[in-house]
Design a protein around this motif. Structure first.
Motif, PDB file in Angstrom:
ATOM      1  N   CYS A   1       3.880   1.953 -13.754  1.00 28.86           N
ATOM      2  CA  CYS A   1       5.116   2.262 -13.073  1.00 28.86           C
ATOM      3  C   CYS A   1       6.333   2.649 -13.817  1.00 28.86           C
ATOM      4  CB  CYS A   1       5.477   0.792 -12.416  1.00 28.86           C
ATOM      5  SG  CYS A   1       6.773   1.240 -11.048  1.00 28.86           S
ATOM      6  N   ALA A   2       7.527   3.192 -13.287  1.00 29.97           N
ATOM      7  CA  ALA A   2       8.406   3.966 -14.297  1.00 29.97           C
ATOM      8  C   ALA A   2       9.784   3.791 -13.886  1.00 29.97           C
ATOM      9  CB  ALA A   2       7.985   5.309 -13.834  1.00 29.97           C
ATOM     10  N   LEU A   3      10.514   4.682 -13.505  1.00 24.99           N
ATOM     11  CA  LEU A   3      11.986   4.829 -13.762  1.00 24.99           C
ATOM     12  C   LEU A   3      12.814   3.958 -12.749  1.00 24.99           C
ATOM     13  CD1 LEU A   3      11.991   8.706 -14.083  1.00 24.99           C
ATOM     14  CD2 LEU A   3      11.983   7.067 -15.893  1.00 24.99           C
ATOM     15  N   CYS A   4      13.863   3.712 -13.301  1.00 27.80           N
ATOM     16  CA  CYS A   4      14.478   2.755 -12.156  1.00 27.80           C
ATOM     17  C   CYS A   4      14.977   3.396 -10.698  1.00 27.80           C
ATOM     18  CB  CYS A   4      15.794   2.350 -12.947  1.00 27.80           C
ATOM     19  SG  CYS A   4      15.555   1.417 -14.326  1.00 27.80           S
ATOM     20  N   GLY A   5      15.151   2.552  -9.893  1.00 25.93           N
ATOM     21  CA  GLY A   5      16.181   2.598  -8.645  1.00 25.93           C
ATOM     22  C   GLY A   5      15.892   4.102  -7.854  1.00 25.93           C
TER      23      GLY A   5
ATOM     24  N   THR B   1      -2.353  -1.963  -5.566  1.00 26.34           N
ATOM     25  CA  THR B   1      -2.639  -0.789  -6.574  1.00 26.34           C
ATOM     26  C   THR B   1      -2.129   0.447  -5.651  1.00 26.34           C
ATOM     27  OG1 THR B   1      -4.737  -0.213  -5.397  1.00 26.34           O
ATOM     28  CG2 THR B   1      -4.888  -1.529  -7.478  1.00 26.34           C
ATOM     29  N   MET B   2      -1.593   1.335  -6.221  1.00 31.33           N
ATOM     30  CA  MET B   2      -0.955   2.717  -5.627  1.00 31.33           C
ATOM     31  C   MET B   2      -1.753   3.595  -6.495  1.00 31.33           C
ATOM     32  SD  MET B   2       0.728   4.257  -3.822  1.00 31.33           S
ATOM     33  CE  MET B   2       2.442   3.654  -2.918  1.00 31.33           C
ATOM     34  N   ALA B   3      -2.345   4.621  -5.520  1.00 30.58           N
ATOM     35  CA  ALA B   3      -3.003   5.815  -6.106  1.00 30.58           C
ATOM     36  C   ALA B   3      -1.915   6.983  -6.195  1.00 30.58           C
ATOM     37  CB  ALA B   3      -4.131   6.115  -5.306  1.00 30.58           C
ATOM     38  N   PRO B   4      -2.120   7.949  -7.164  1.00 26.69           N
ATOM     39  CA  PRO B   4      -1.314   8.815  -7.142  1.00 26.69           C
ATOM     40  C   PRO B   4      -0.876   9.740  -5.843  1.00 26.69           C
ATOM     41  CG  PRO B   4      -3.172   9.338  -8.486  1.00 26.69           C
ATOM     42  CD  PRO B   4      -3.352   8.065  -8.245  1.00 26.69           C
ATOM     43  N   ASN B   5      -1.944   9.618  -5.271  1.00 27.78           N
ATOM     44  CA  ASN B   5      -1.639  10.643  -3.906  1.00 27.78           C
ATOM     45  C   ASN B   5      -1.144   9.888  -2.562  1.00 27.78           C
ATOM     46  OD1 ASN B   5      -4.012   8.884  -3.170  1.00 27.78           O
ATOM     47  ND2 ASN B   5      -4.984  10.162  -1.745  1.00 27.78           N
ATOM     48  N   GLY B   6      -0.558   8.584  -2.949  1.00 26.14           N
ATOM     49  CA  GLY B   6       0.269   7.641  -1.929  1.00 26.14           C
ATOM     50  C   GLY B   6      -0.512   6.638  -1.212  1.00 26.14           C
TER      51      GLY B   6
ATOM     52  N   GLU C   1       4.850  -0.992  -6.394  1.00 24.32           N
ATOM     53  CA  GLU C   1       3.751  -0.088  -6.514  1.00 24.32           C
ATOM     54  C   GLU C   1       4.150   1.268  -5.921  1.00 24.32           C
ATOM     55  OE1 GLU C   1       0.821  -0.436  -7.164  1.00 24.32           O
ATOM     56  OE2 GLU C   1       1.164  -2.495  -7.593  1.00 24.32           O
ATOM     57  N   LEU C   2       5.228   1.286  -4.986  1.00 22.02           N
ATOM     58  CA  LEU C   2       5.812   2.551  -4.648  1.00 22.02           C
ATOM     59  C   LEU C   2       6.478   3.295  -5.795  1.00 22.02           C
ATOM     60  CD1 LEU C   2       7.783   1.406  -1.397  1.00 22.02           C
ATOM     61  CD2 LEU C   2       5.872   3.128  -1.418  1.00 22.02           C
ATOM     62  N   ALA C   3       7.175   2.598  -6.659  1.00 20.64           N
ATOM     63  CA  ALA C   3       7.501   3.088  -8.020  1.00 20.64           C
ATOM     64  C   ALA C   3       6.440   4.024  -8.624  1.00 20.64           C
ATOM     65  CB  ALA C   3       8.211   2.241  -8.668  1.00 20.64           C
ATOM     66  N   HIS C   4       5.265   3.376  -8.655  1.00 22.10           N
ATOM     67  CA  HIS C   4       3.965   4.281  -9.203  1.00 22.10           C
ATOM     68  C   HIS C   4       4.123   5.517  -8.604  1.00 22.10           C
ATOM     69  CE1 HIS C   4       2.382   0.835 -11.606  1.00 22.10           C
ATOM     70  NE2 HIS C   4       2.219   0.281 -10.552  1.00 22.10           N
ATOM     71  N   TYR C   5       4.225   5.810  -7.432  1.00 25.03           N
ATOM     72  CA  TYR C   5       3.881   6.875  -6.617  1.00 25.03           C
ATOM     73  C   TYR C   5       4.930   7.976  -7.000  1.00 25.03           C
ATOM     74  CZ  TYR C   5       3.686  10.141  -2.759  1.00 25.03           C
ATOM     75  OH  TYR C   5       3.586  11.257  -2.093  1.00 25.03           O
ATOM     76  N   THR C   6       6.247   7.345  -6.905  1.00 22.49           N
ATOM     77  CA  THR C   6       7.311   8.349  -6.702  1.00 22.49           C
ATOM     78  C   THR C   6       7.786   8.866  -8.210  1.00 22.49           C
ATOM     79  OG1 THR C   6       8.861   6.437  -6.963  1.00 22.49           O
ATOM     80  CG2 THR C   6       8.539   7.317  -4.783  1.00 22.49           C
ATOM     81  N   GLN C   7       7.456   7.827  -9.062  1.00 23.15           N
ATOM     82  CA  GLN C   7       7.681   8.348 -10.576  1.00 23.15           C
ATOM     83  C   GLN C   7       6.397   9.209 -11.276  1.00 23.15           C
ATOM     84  OE1 GLN C   7      10.987   7.045  -9.277  1.00 23.15           O
ATOM     85  NE2 GLN C   7      10.616   7.975 -11.547  1.00 23.15           N
ATOM     86  N   ARG C   8       5.147   8.966 -10.580  1.00 22.29           N
ATOM     87  CA  ARG C   8       4.224   9.957 -10.953  1.00 22.29           C
ATOM     88  C   ARG C   8       3.635   9.260 -12.134  1.00 22.29           C
ATOM     89  NH1 ARG C   8       6.514  16.014 -11.017  1.00 22.29           N
ATOM     90  NH2 ARG C   8       4.147  16.675 -11.194  1.00 22.29           N
TER      91      ARG C   8
END
Lengths: 391, 199
Positions: free
Chosen positions: A17-21, A108-113, A138-145
Motif C-alpha cells: 500500500c502507499a500514499l495517504c488520502g 488482495t488487490m491486483a495492479p489491474n484493479g 486494498e484500494l490504495a494498493h491500486y491507486t498508488q501503483r
C-alpha cells in the motif's frame, strides 16, 4: 488424497500500500519513492513493464471469473460491490470485486484493479465499517501503483515479463495451483512496512470520508491477533505472514492512535442482514478447519460484538460438540439451548442439541430436538439418519 | 555418506509414486478388510507405513480414486501425510473418537477431505443408514470443487466396528468418472468383509 499446492497467504496481511488520502479526489501526485498514482480510468502505457504486469493479471482474472471458488450470490455481491463502489469514488469503474471461498483472513488487490476478499475475512468482520477499512486499504494498493513500484524495486535486471510468465506457468499449469494465488503481485512479493502504514492511513481516511467509524479497522486487527494467539498450532497457526512480519502489533497501535476520538457509523445490522444465508456457510467453513480453541475464541468475540446471536451461539455449540473434550457436551448443550432461544439460529442448532443430548443419554430431549430439526428442515442432508435415530 | 543419503531419499521418493496392479477377485487390505473388485485397479504402493488408508485408482488419482479405510482405531486421523494441496500448517487432522455417531463420522470424513484438498468448500448429501460387512453402517455422498478447478463427486460407505472405522470412498470428477465408476464402487462396497484372526 490429492496432488497440488496451495496458498501463500499475503494480500491484506502482507499486501502493499502507499500514499495517504485523497483517493476520492482522484488527483495525481508523484512521490520521490515511486511512480505517479493512477488517474481514474488510466491504463499503463503500451509496451511498458506495467502493461505486461496488467496483462498477466488480466489473464489470471479470466480464470478467477470462471472459478468454482467464487461466491456468486447476486444479492451478496451487489451489496459488497456497493460498499467498494462508494469507497472507490472516481475509481469505481476501474476496480472489480471477487469473494473467494478460503476460510482465512485475507484480501488482495491486483495492479489491474481486481480485488479479492476471502470468505474468512467476511466471517471475521462484525460490521460494515470493518470491511470498509479493509477495502479502503486494498484500494490504495491500486491507486498508488504499489505493485509496479515493488516489482521495479525487486526486478534488478530480471525481465519482468519473463518473471511473471514463469509465475503463471508454475502457478496455473505446472502445479495446478489456484489462479487466485497469482492474482495479486502480493502473492509473489511482500510490500514494505512503510507502504503498509500508508495503506492503513488511506483505508482510515476513505472509511471516514464515507461516514464509517474509522477505528473499526483497528478493532478488526485486534481481534485477529487475539484469535491467532489461541491457535493450537502455535506459531504455525499465525501463518507465514505473521511469522515474518511482527509489525502487525505496531500497525494496530498506529491505527488506534490515528483514529482516537473519531466516530462514525458501523452499520452492523445492515451488514448482518445483507450477508443473509452466506453467514452460516462462513461459520461452517471455519468449523471445518478443526482449530477448536481459535474458532471458539473467534465465535465468542463475534457473539460479544452482537453479531447474529443465534448463529454465533450455534457455532459455539458446534465447536464444543466437535471437540468433545471433558465438559464439552454439557457446554455444547447450553450453547445450543441458548441459540434456539435467540434470533437467527439455523435449524442445525436443533440437530446439534439432539446429537449432544443423545450422547449424554437424554433420549427424550434428543428426540424433541431432532423432531424440531426435521420439522424446520425436512430435506436436510442428514434427514434419513436423524429419522433412524428417532425410530 | 551424503551421496548415500541422497540415493536413499531418491529411492524413497520414487517408491512413493509407484503403483502396483490389483487383479479382480478377493483382495486383502492390511489383513483387516477384504474387497472383491470385478475389474483391475492400480494401488498406490510405497505409502508411508503410518498412513492408515489405501488408495486405488483406474485413471490416476486426480480423475478417480477409491480410498479404503481398513479399520482405523480411536485416536487416529484418517490422513497422516497431507496432500500437496493442503496447507502445511493445517495438521493435525481430526481424529476418531469412540463417542462419535454417524453424523459426526461423516463430519470427520468430510472435514478431512476438505482440509486435505486445500480447505475447499464441501457439500455433504443424503446421509443414511446402510450395512457394511454385515454390520450397521452409514453412507453419504459429497461434492466439492478442487483447487485445480475440477469438480468432484464422491460417496462413502462404511461402519464403526468394534471401535474401528472401516469403509470405502469413491472420489471422481463429476464429468464422466463418477458415474462411470459408481457401479464398480457399489460392488466393492457390497463385497466388503471384515477380516479377523479367525477368518
Amino acid at each position: 488424497m490429492s496432488e497440488g499446492r496451495l496458498f501463500d497467504r499475503r494480500g491484506f496481511l502482507g499486501g502493499g500500500c502507499a500514499l495517504c488520502g485523497l483517493l476520492a479526489a482522484g488527483c495525481q501526485t508523484t512521490t520521490a519513492a515511486g511512480p505517479a498514482r493512477l488517474n481514474p480510468g488510466e491504463r499503463p502505457a503500451a509496451a511498458s513493464d506495467e502493461a505486461s504486469l496488467w496483462s498477466a493479471m488480466e489473464r489470471a482474472e479470466r480464470d478467477i471469473r470462471t472459478s468454482a471458488h467464487i461466491v456468486r450470490t447476486p444479492e451478496v455481491m451487489e451489496y459488497l460491490t456497493g460498499i467498494m463502489t462508494q469507497l472507490a469514488g472516481p475509481f469505481a469503474r476501474d476496480v472489480r470485486l471477487y469473494v473467494v471461498r478460503v476460510p482465512e483472513f485475507n484480501a488482495t488487490m491486483a495492479p489491474n484493479g481486481m480485488m479479492q476478499i476471502w470468505t474468512g475475512l467476511l466471517l471475521r468482520c462484525s460490521n460494515e465499517a470493518q470491511l470498509a477499512a479493509v477495502i479502503g486499504h486494498e484500494l490504495a494498493h491500486y491507486t498508488q501503483r504499489h505493485a509496479i513500484e515493488r516489482l521495479r524495486a525487486f526486478r534488478s535486471g530480471t525481465d519482468i515479463a519473463a518473471f511473471l510468465g514463469l509465475g503463471l506457468a508454475v502457478a496455473v499449469g505446472g502445479l495446478g495451483m489456484l489462479a487466485t494465488q497469482l492474482a495479486t503481485v502480493g502473492g509473489l512479493m511482500a510490500y514494505t512496512r512503510d507502504q503498509e502504514r500508508e495503506a492503513d492511513a488511506v483505508g482510515i481516511e476513505l472509511a471516514a470520508a464515507a461516514g464509517y467509524d474509522p477505528g473499526q479497522g483497528g478493532a478488526l486487527w485486534e481481534r485477529l491477533l487475539g484469535e491467532v494467539a489461541r491457535d493450537e498450532r502455535g506459531d504455525r497457526g499465525r501463518g507465514g505472514f505473521f511469522a515474518s512480519h511482527p509489525a502487525i502489533e505496531e500497525r494496530m497501535e498506529v491505527i488506534r492512535r490515528d483514529t482516537a476520538g473519531r466516530t462514525g457509523e458501523t452499520h452492523a445490522e445492515r451488514f448482518r442482514s445483507r450477508l443473509g444465508g452466506l453467514q452460516l456457510a462462513l461459520v461452517e467453513e471455519e468449523l471445518r478447519q478443526r482449530r477448536y480453541a481459535r474458532s471458539e475464541w473467534l465465535f465468542d468475540h463475534l457473539h460479544k460484538d452482537g453479531a447474529n446471536p443465534g448463529l454465533m451461539l450455534h457455532a459455539l455449540g458446534e465447536v464444543n460438540r466437535l471437540r468433545d473434550a471433558a465438559g464439552d457436551g454439557e457446554r455444547a448443550a447450553g450453547f445450543y439451548t441458548a441459540a434456539v432461544a435467540a434470533t437467527g439460529a439455523p435449524p442445525e442448532a436443533w440437530r446439534g442439541l439432539g446429537l449432544v443430548e443423545r450422547r449424554r443419554g437424554r433420549a427424550d430431549a434428543a428426540s424433541a430436538a431432532f423432531t424440531r430439526y426435521l420439522a424446520l428442515k425436512p430435506t436436510a442432508a442428514d434427514a434419513a439418519m436423524i429419522r433412524s435415530y428417532l425410530s | 555418506m551424503t551421496r548415500l543419503f541422497a540415493v536413499a531419499l531418491l529411492v524413497l521418493l520414487t517408491a512413493c509414486n509407484q503403483w502396483t496392479l490389483v487383479n479382480p477377485g478377493p483382495t486383502n487390505i492390511r489383513s483387516s478388510l477384504q474387497l472383491s473388485p470385478t475389474i483391475a485397479f492400480n494401488q498406490r504402493a510405497g505409502a508411508l507405513p503410518a498412513q492408515p488408508t489405501e488408495t486405488w485408482t483406474l485413471d490416476g488419482p486426480l480423475l478417480n480414486r477409491v480410498w479404503i479405510l481398513p479399520g482405523i482405531p480411536e485416536g487416529r486421523p484418517l490422513v497422516v501425510a497431507p496432500s500437496t494441496f493442503a496447507d502445511p500448517n493445517a495438521r493435525p487432522f481430526p481424529a476418531i473418537k469412540p463417542t462419535m455417531n454417524e453424523t459426526e463420522m461423516m463430519e470427520l470424513i468430510a472435514d478431512t477431505i476438505s482440509i486435505d484438498n486445500g480447505q475447499v468448500a464441501l457439500t455433504t448429501e443424503n446421509l443414511r443408514p446402510t450395512t457394511f460387512s454385515g454390520q450397521p453402517g452409514f453412507r453419504f455422498d459429497f461434492q466439492f470443487a478442487g483447487r485445480n478447478e475440477l469438480r468432484y463427486r464422491g460417496s462413502f460407505v462404511g461402519a464403526m466396528i468394534d471401535g474401528k472405522l472401516f469403509g470405502v470412498m469413491l472420489t471422481a470428477t463429476s464429468l464422466h468418472h463418477y458415474q462411470s465408476l459408481l457401479p464398480e464402487f457399489e460392488r466393492l462396497a457390497a463385497s466388503a468383509r471384515r477380516l479377523t484372526a479367525a477368518s
